[in-house]
Design a protein around this motif. Structure first.
Motif, PDB file in Angstrom:
ATOM      1  N   ASN A 107       0.902  -1.601   0.163  1.00 36.27           N
ATOM      2  CA  ASN A 107       0.014   0.196  -0.272  1.00 36.27           C
ATOM      3  C   ASN A 107       0.910   1.321   0.013  1.00 36.27           C
ATOM      4  O   ASN A 107       0.629   2.257   0.604  1.00 36.27           O
ATOM      5  N   LYS A 108       2.005   0.923  -0.799  1.00 33.85           N
ATOM      6  CA  LYS A 108       2.800   2.314  -1.181  1.00 33.85           C
ATOM      7  C   LYS A 108       2.534   3.004  -2.209  1.00 33.85           C
ATOM      8  O   LYS A 108       2.041   2.566  -3.134  1.00 33.85           O
ATOM      9  N   ILE A 109       3.444   3.904  -2.715  1.00 34.99           N
ATOM     10  CA  ILE A 109       3.053   4.514  -4.060  1.00 34.99           C
ATOM     11  C   ILE A 109       4.610   4.255  -4.833  1.00 34.99           C
ATOM     12  O   ILE A 109       6.087   3.891  -3.691  1.00 34.99           O
ATOM     13  N   TRP A 110       3.996   3.485  -6.171  1.00 33.02           N
ATOM     14  CA  TRP A 110       5.060   2.918  -6.599  1.00 33.02           C
ATOM     15  C   TRP A 110       5.322   3.477  -8.368  1.00 33.02           C
ATOM     16  O   TRP A 110       3.985   3.528  -8.786  1.00 33.02           O
ATOM     17  N   PHE A 111       6.070   4.440  -7.659  1.00 38.27           N
ATOM     18  CA  PHE A 111       7.179   4.885  -9.163  1.00 38.27           C
ATOM     19  C   PHE A 111       7.888   3.679 -10.881  1.00 38.27           C
ATOM     20  O   PHE A 111       8.588   2.924  -9.397  1.00 38.27           O
ATOM     21  N   HIS A 112       7.542   3.366 -11.273  1.00 38.34           N
ATOM     22  CA  HIS A 112       8.164   2.947 -12.276  1.00 38.34           C
ATOM     23  C   HIS A 112       8.318   3.730 -13.665  1.00 38.34           C
ATOM     24  O   HIS A 112       7.733   4.482 -14.123  1.00 38.34           O
ATOM     25  N   VAL A 113      10.103   3.781 -13.313  1.00 40.10           N
ATOM     26  CA  VAL A 113      10.304   4.305 -14.745  1.00 40.10           C
ATOM     27  C   VAL A 113      11.457   3.124 -15.079  1.00 40.10           C
ATOM     28  O   VAL A 113      12.328   2.836 -15.044  1.00 40.10           O
ATOM     29  N   CYS A 114      12.329   3.810 -16.944  1.00 39.05           N
ATOM     30  CA  CYS A 114      13.305   2.878 -17.041  1.00 39.05           C
ATOM     31  C   CYS A 114      14.630   3.324 -16.920  1.00 39.05           C
ATOM     32  O   CYS A 114      15.372   2.487 -16.156  1.00 39.05           O
ATOM     33  N   SER A 115      15.339   4.590 -17.218  1.00 36.63           N
ATOM     34  CA  SER A 115      16.265   4.568 -17.439  1.00 36.63           C
ATOM     35  C   SER A 115      16.959   6.121 -16.672  1.00 36.63           C
ATOM     36  O   SER A 115      15.969   6.432 -15.553  1.00 36.63           O
ATOM     37  N   LEU A 116      18.091   6.322 -15.977  1.00 34.85           N
ATOM     38  CA  LEU A 116      18.789   7.787 -15.433  1.00 34.85           C
ATOM     39  C   LEU A 116      18.571   9.024 -15.546  1.00 34.85           C
ATOM     40  O   LEU A 116      17.589   9.427 -14.369  1.00 34.85           O
ATOM     41  N   GLY A 117      17.769   9.623 -16.480  1.00 33.92           N
ATOM     42  CA  GLY A 117      16.901  10.860 -16.773  1.00 33.92           C
ATOM     43  C   GLY A 117      16.085  10.380 -15.933  1.00 33.92           C
ATOM     44  O   GLY A 117      15.191  11.564 -15.635  1.00 33.92           O
ATOM     45  N   GLU A 118      14.643   9.883 -15.970  1.00 29.55           N
ATOM     46  CA  GLU A 118      13.298   9.530 -15.616  1.00 29.55           C
ATOM     47  C   GLU A 118      13.552   9.792 -14.343  1.00 29.55           C
ATOM     48  O   GLU A 118      12.707   9.652 -13.666  1.00 29.55           O
ATOM     49  N   ALA A 119      14.160   8.708 -13.799  1.00 25.72           N
ATOM     50  CA  ALA A 119      14.997   8.422 -11.647  1.00 25.72           C
ATOM     51  C   ALA A 119      14.952   9.683 -11.213  1.00 25.72           C
ATOM     52  O   ALA A 119      14.500  10.441 -10.873  1.00 25.72           O
ATOM     53  N   ARG A 120      15.895  10.504 -12.307  1.00 28.99           N
ATOM     54  CA  ARG A 120      16.291  11.973 -11.947  1.00 28.99           C
ATOM     55  C   ARG A 120      14.696  12.273 -11.706  1.00 28.99           C
ATOM     56  O   ARG A 120      15.197  13.747 -11.026  1.00 28.99           O
ATOM     57  N   ALA A 121      14.088  12.660 -13.141  1.00 27.75           N
ATOM     58  CA  ALA A 121      13.369  13.644 -12.649  1.00 27.75           C
ATOM     59  C   ALA A 121      12.324  13.486 -11.889  1.00 27.75           C
ATOM     60  O   ALA A 121      11.329  14.214 -11.443  1.00 27.75           O
ATOM     61  N   LEU A 122      12.089  12.154 -10.779  1.00 26.74           N
ATOM     62  CA  LEU A 122      11.245  11.856  -9.805  1.00 26.74           C
ATOM     63  C   LEU A 122      11.716  12.766  -8.374  1.00 26.74           C
ATOM     64  O   LEU A 122      10.409  13.413  -8.052  1.00 26.74           O
ATOM     65  N   LYS A 123      13.000  13.262  -8.632  1.00 21.40           N
ATOM     66  CA  LYS A 123      13.249  14.190  -7.568  1.00 21.40           C
ATOM     67  C   LYS A 123      12.170  15.271  -6.868  1.00 21.40           C
ATOM     68  O   LYS A 123      11.639  15.054  -5.420  1.00 21.40           O
ATOM     69  N   PRO A 124      12.031  16.297  -8.015  1.00 21.58           N
ATOM     70  CA  PRO A 124      11.131  16.928  -7.292  1.00 21.58           C
ATOM     71  C   PRO A 124       8.944  16.712  -6.714  1.00 21.58           C
ATOM     72  O   PRO A 124       8.879  17.023  -5.579  1.00 21.58           O
ATOM     73  N   ILE A 125       9.448  15.619  -6.835  1.00 18.56           N
ATOM     74  CA  ILE A 125       7.646  14.854  -6.573  1.00 18.56           C
ATOM     75  C   ILE A 125       7.971  14.480  -5.365  1.00 18.56           C
ATOM     76  O   ILE A 125       7.668  14.119  -4.469  1.00 18.56           O
ATOM     77  N   THR A 171      21.902   2.610 -14.735  1.00 23.48           N
ATOM     78  CA  THR A 171      22.231   4.086 -14.601  1.00 23.48           C
ATOM     79  C   THR A 171      21.268   4.176 -13.423  1.00 23.48           C
ATOM     80  O   THR A 171      20.745   5.205 -13.289  1.00 23.48           O
ATOM     81  N   GLY A 172      19.664   3.466 -14.580  1.00 25.50           N
ATOM     82  CA  GLY A 172      18.262   4.265 -13.609  1.00 25.50           C
ATOM     83  C   GLY A 172      18.144   3.817 -11.814  1.00 25.50           C
ATOM     84  O   GLY A 172      17.923   4.457 -11.251  1.00 25.50           O
ATOM     85  N   GLN A 173      18.828   2.717 -12.061  1.00 25.08           N
ATOM     86  CA  GLN A 173      18.740   1.764 -11.215  1.00 25.08           C
ATOM     87  C   GLN A 173      19.591   2.710  -9.975  1.00 25.08           C
ATOM     88  O   GLN A 173      19.630   2.836  -8.635  1.00 25.08           O
ATOM     89  N   GLU A 174      21.025   3.144  -9.983  1.00 28.99           N
ATOM     90  CA  GLU A 174      21.671   3.623  -9.368  1.00 28.99           C
ATOM     91  C   GLU A 174      20.969   4.942  -9.367  1.00 28.99           C
ATOM     92  O   GLU A 174      21.460   5.244  -7.461  1.00 28.99           O
ATOM     93  N   GLU A 175      20.495   5.559  -9.781  1.00 31.96           N
ATOM     94  CA  GLU A 175      20.086   6.755  -9.615  1.00 31.96           C
ATOM     95  C   GLU A 175      19.085   7.284  -8.901  1.00 31.96           C
ATOM     96  O   GLU A 175      19.026   7.560  -7.561  1.00 31.96           O
ATOM     97  N   ALA A 176      17.631   5.964  -8.550  1.00 30.84           N
ATOM     98  CA  ALA A 176      16.900   5.843  -7.617  1.00 30.84           C
ATOM     99  C   ALA A 176      17.272   5.545  -6.443  1.00 30.84           C
ATOM    100  O   ALA A 176      16.524   5.805  -5.613  1.00 30.84           O
ATOM    101  N   LYS A 177      18.369   5.136  -6.229  1.00 31.44           N
ATOM    102  CA  LYS A 177      19.122   4.202  -4.717  1.00 31.44           C
ATOM    103  C   LYS A 177      19.376   5.713  -4.067  1.00 31.44           C
ATOM    104  O   LYS A 177      19.506   5.670  -3.483  1.00 31.44           O
ATOM    105  N   LYS A 178      19.433   6.678  -4.835  1.00 32.34           N
ATOM    106  CA  LYS A 178      19.919   8.183  -4.129  1.00 32.34           C
ATOM    107  C   LYS A 178      18.274   8.469  -3.209  1.00 32.34           C
ATOM    108  O   LYS A 178      18.709   9.133  -2.219  1.00 32.34           O
ATOM    109  N   TYR A 179      17.334   7.457  -3.469  1.00 29.87           N
ATOM    110  CA  TYR A 179      15.831   8.387  -2.766  1.00 29.87           C
ATOM    111  C   TYR A 179      16.076   7.570  -1.655  1.00 29.87           C
ATOM    112  O   TYR A 179      16.737   6.806  -1.539  1.00 29.87           O
ATOM    113  N   ASN A 180      14.709   7.839  -0.357  1.00 26.75           N
ATOM    114  CA  ASN A 180      14.326   7.095   0.331  1.00 26.75           C
ATOM    115  C   ASN A 180      13.098   5.716  -0.420  1.00 26.75           C
ATOM    116  O   ASN A 180      12.302   6.819   0.053  1.00 26.75           O
ATOM    117  N   ALA A 181      13.490   5.090  -1.049  1.00 26.82           N
ATOM    118  CA  ALA A 181      13.046   4.495  -1.270  1.00 26.82           C
ATOM    119  C   ALA A 181      13.075   2.898  -1.358  1.00 26.82           C
ATOM    120  O   ALA A 181      14.977   2.294  -0.913  1.00 26.82           O
TER     121      ALA A 181
END
Length: 391
Positions: free
Chosen positions: A51-69, A85-95
């Protein structure tokens, strides 16, 4: 139900056929983590959270674009990616971060989440069907259908209508994209613009800018480096300049260095690897470290942006070099970035054999710039509304 069963069986057949190729590709640097995770579930368990919010992205650019949200949501979320590359960027978040498994595994892998936010054109039929059946409300964010792919989408409109019928709302990049989604049978669509315009663009390190003119070949692909090098050789005959090359994919660092070495020896240029020197003392520099591109844009005068001189890539994000005041030169095949380029002014669009002429013209042009911004508040409020519904 019959169609979904047929689709699943077809997916299993294709998986069995592709197994030898997948096994071989899993040893390549580019795929050594993603293929085992996606196609063999190696170190890729289901999310622990429900019951969380799940984001699905492809690669680095989309993962980075999530930041302001994600900054506005102020809570732990789940994120799946396709690329390393998307995985490494996503790991920077509390997720909680995972690779999205191949579709035949999704019925056993997906757990119930409140919201699934899918970015851009990640249209995986079973992802939509299974997530929807497990109770997730689906939002398609930054939705786009490129000029290159619109014809094939329309040929299979019946298929995409089935898929998009599970979507709560589509936030499209443009009116053109909205009309294309309507033609596919989608219902509730709003145009918000490209969410990448809302992202904060920063550098992570400050380097001293060389006193001469600095040209960067950013996010380059095969054949593009050679075109840039050819233009640079001629340009250097009448201009004091350095060339920095930043290949798009790290597995190509070695091959690009060898190519640059050939030119350096032939034309008596000095050459260095950035990872070894951390400076810009040579005539040509290969940046063979990840995460440095924005730092390089910050000390560059001209950015030859890769990915658009070939017909099969679709271009790369122009907002970053424009933010740092680079004069952008790019190719004419930027179909995946068409919406972003609408917001960037003073860009030269040329063929690969016209890069030299563009470099020569750059002195007469102002730096590229971005003026527009978008408001993501309605998107954030919608995600919160669905998440809190029934809590």
């Amino acid at each position: 139900m019959p169609f979904t069963l047929f689709y699943y069986i077809l997916g299993v057949v294709l998986y069995i056929i592709a197994l030898p190729l997948l096994f071989v590709l899993s040893f390549k640097y580019k795929y050594k983590e993603s293929i085992p995770a996606r196609f063999f579930l190696f170190k890729n368990p289901s999310f622990n959270s429900l019951n969380k919010i799940w984001f699905h992205v492809c690669s680095l650019g989309e993962a980075r674009a999530l930041k302001p949200i994600l900054q506005e949501l102020d809570q732990e979320v789940c994120i799946t990616t396709i690329t390393h590359t998307g995985q490494e960027e996503a790991k920077k978040y509390n997720a909680e971060v995972r690779y999205l498994p191949y579709e035949i595994f999704l019925p056993f892998w997906i757990k119930k989440q409140k919201v699934l936010v899918v970015l851009e054109a990640e249209f995986w039929y079973l992802l939509f069907v299974i997530a929807f059946n497990r109770g997730a409300k689906i939002i398609l964010l930054n939705g786009r259908i490129s000029d290159k792919s619109v014809k094939s989408y329309l040929q299979f409109a019946w298929f995409y209508k089935k898929m998009l019928s599970r979507v709560e709302i589509i936030y499209a990049q443009s009116e053109v994209d909205k009309n294309r989604f309507l033609a596919l049978g989608a219902k509730k669509i709003e145009v918000v613009g490209n969410i990448k315009l809302a992202g904060e663009i920063t550098s992570t390190k400050e380097y001293t800018k060389p006193e001469c003119e600095v040209i960067v070949g950013g996010s380059t692909h095969p054949t593009e480096e050679e075109s840039i090098l050819e233009a640079f050789v001629e340009y250097r005959k009448t201009n004091d300049a350095k060339l920095i090359v930043v290949p798009r994919h790290p597995e190509r660092f070695e091959s690009v260095y060898k190519l640059m070495e050939e030119y350096a020896q032939k034309h008596n240029f000095s050459l260095e690897r950035f990872s070894e020197t951390q400076n810009f003392s040579s005539d040509m520099i290969l940046v063979d470290k990840m995460g440095e591109l924005n730092n390089i844009y910050a000390v560059s005068d001209i950015a030859v942006l890769g990915g658009a001189f070939r017909k099969d890539v679709g271009g790369h994000n122009p907002l970053e070099p424009a933010h740092f005041g680079c004069k952008i030169i790019t190719g004419k095949h930027f179909f995946h970035q068409k919406e972003l380029f609408k917001y960037v002014h003073h860009v030269q669009y040329v063929e690969s054999d016209e890069i030299l002429k563009a470099l020569q013209n750059a002195s007469e042009l102002p730096p590229s710039m971005v003026e527009e911004k978008i408001d993501l508040q309605k998107v954030i409020e919608k995600i919160k509304e669905i998440k809190n519904d029934g809590n």
